[in-house]
Design a protein around this motif. Structure first.
Motif, PDB file in Angstrom:
ATOM      1  N   ALA A  29      16.147  58.452  67.663  1.00 39.88           N
ATOM      2  CA  ALA A  29      16.271  59.418  66.569  1.00 39.88           C
ATOM      3  C   ALA A  29      17.738  59.661  66.233  1.00 39.88           C
ATOM      4  N   GLU A  30      18.575  59.781  67.257  1.00 44.89           N
ATOM      5  CA  GLU A  30      20.002  59.992  67.029  1.00 44.89           C
ATOM      6  C   GLU A  30      20.616  58.802  66.290  1.00 44.89           C
ATOM      7  N   ARG A  31      20.245  57.613  66.685  1.00 46.87           N
ATOM      8  CA  ARG A  31      20.787  56.420  66.033  1.00 46.87           C
ATOM      9  C   ARG A  31      20.324  56.313  64.587  1.00 46.87           C
ATOM     10  N   GLN A  34      22.181  58.664  61.777  1.00 47.78           N
ATOM     11  CA  GLN A  34      23.466  58.288  61.190  1.00 47.78           C
ATOM     12  C   GLN A  34      23.288  57.633  59.829  1.00 47.78           C
ATOM     13  N   TYR A  35      22.083  57.154  59.526  1.00 48.65           N
ATOM     14  CA  TYR A  35      21.822  56.526  58.244  1.00 48.65           C
ATOM     15  C   TYR A  35      21.276  57.506  57.209  1.00 48.65           C
ATOM     16  N   MET A  40      29.703  64.970  60.443  1.00 49.72           N
ATOM     17  CA  MET A  40      30.618  66.094  60.280  1.00 49.72           C
ATOM     18  C   MET A  40      32.024  65.645  60.682  1.00 49.72           C
ATOM     19  N   GLN A  41      32.996  66.110  59.917  1.00 48.40           N
ATOM     20  CA  GLN A  41      34.378  65.785  60.239  1.00 48.40           C
ATOM     21  C   GLN A  41      35.169  67.078  60.350  1.00 48.40           C
TER      22      GLN A  41
END
Length: 68
Positions: A29-31, A34-35, A40-41
């Motif tokens: 799910a985490e991977r 990213q799509y 966040m920066q």
């Protein structure tokens, strides 16, 4: 692209996902996130104006419209 859509629409993707251990589901799910979600920066703001540094109290008084 239709291969992935067919896999998803068949229900196999969901059943395969649910067959994973909870830890592995979180990793997948985490991977995948990213799509779909922007990362966040950190941002920095420089509030200096060339004047003397103001304390928090000075800034609050200024925002409240109080005279110094």
């Amino acid at each position: 692209m239709s291969l992935l859509a067919d896999y998803s629409n068949s229900g196999l993707m969901t059943s395969d996902f649910m067959a994973l251990d909870p830890k592995d589901r979180l990793v997948i799910a985490e991977r995948l996130m990213q799509y779909t979600m922007p990362k966040m920066q950190a941002t920095a703001i420089d509030l200096t104006t060339g004047e003397k540094e103001k304390t928090i109290e000075d800034r609050l008084a200024e925002l409240a419209g109080e005279d110094e």
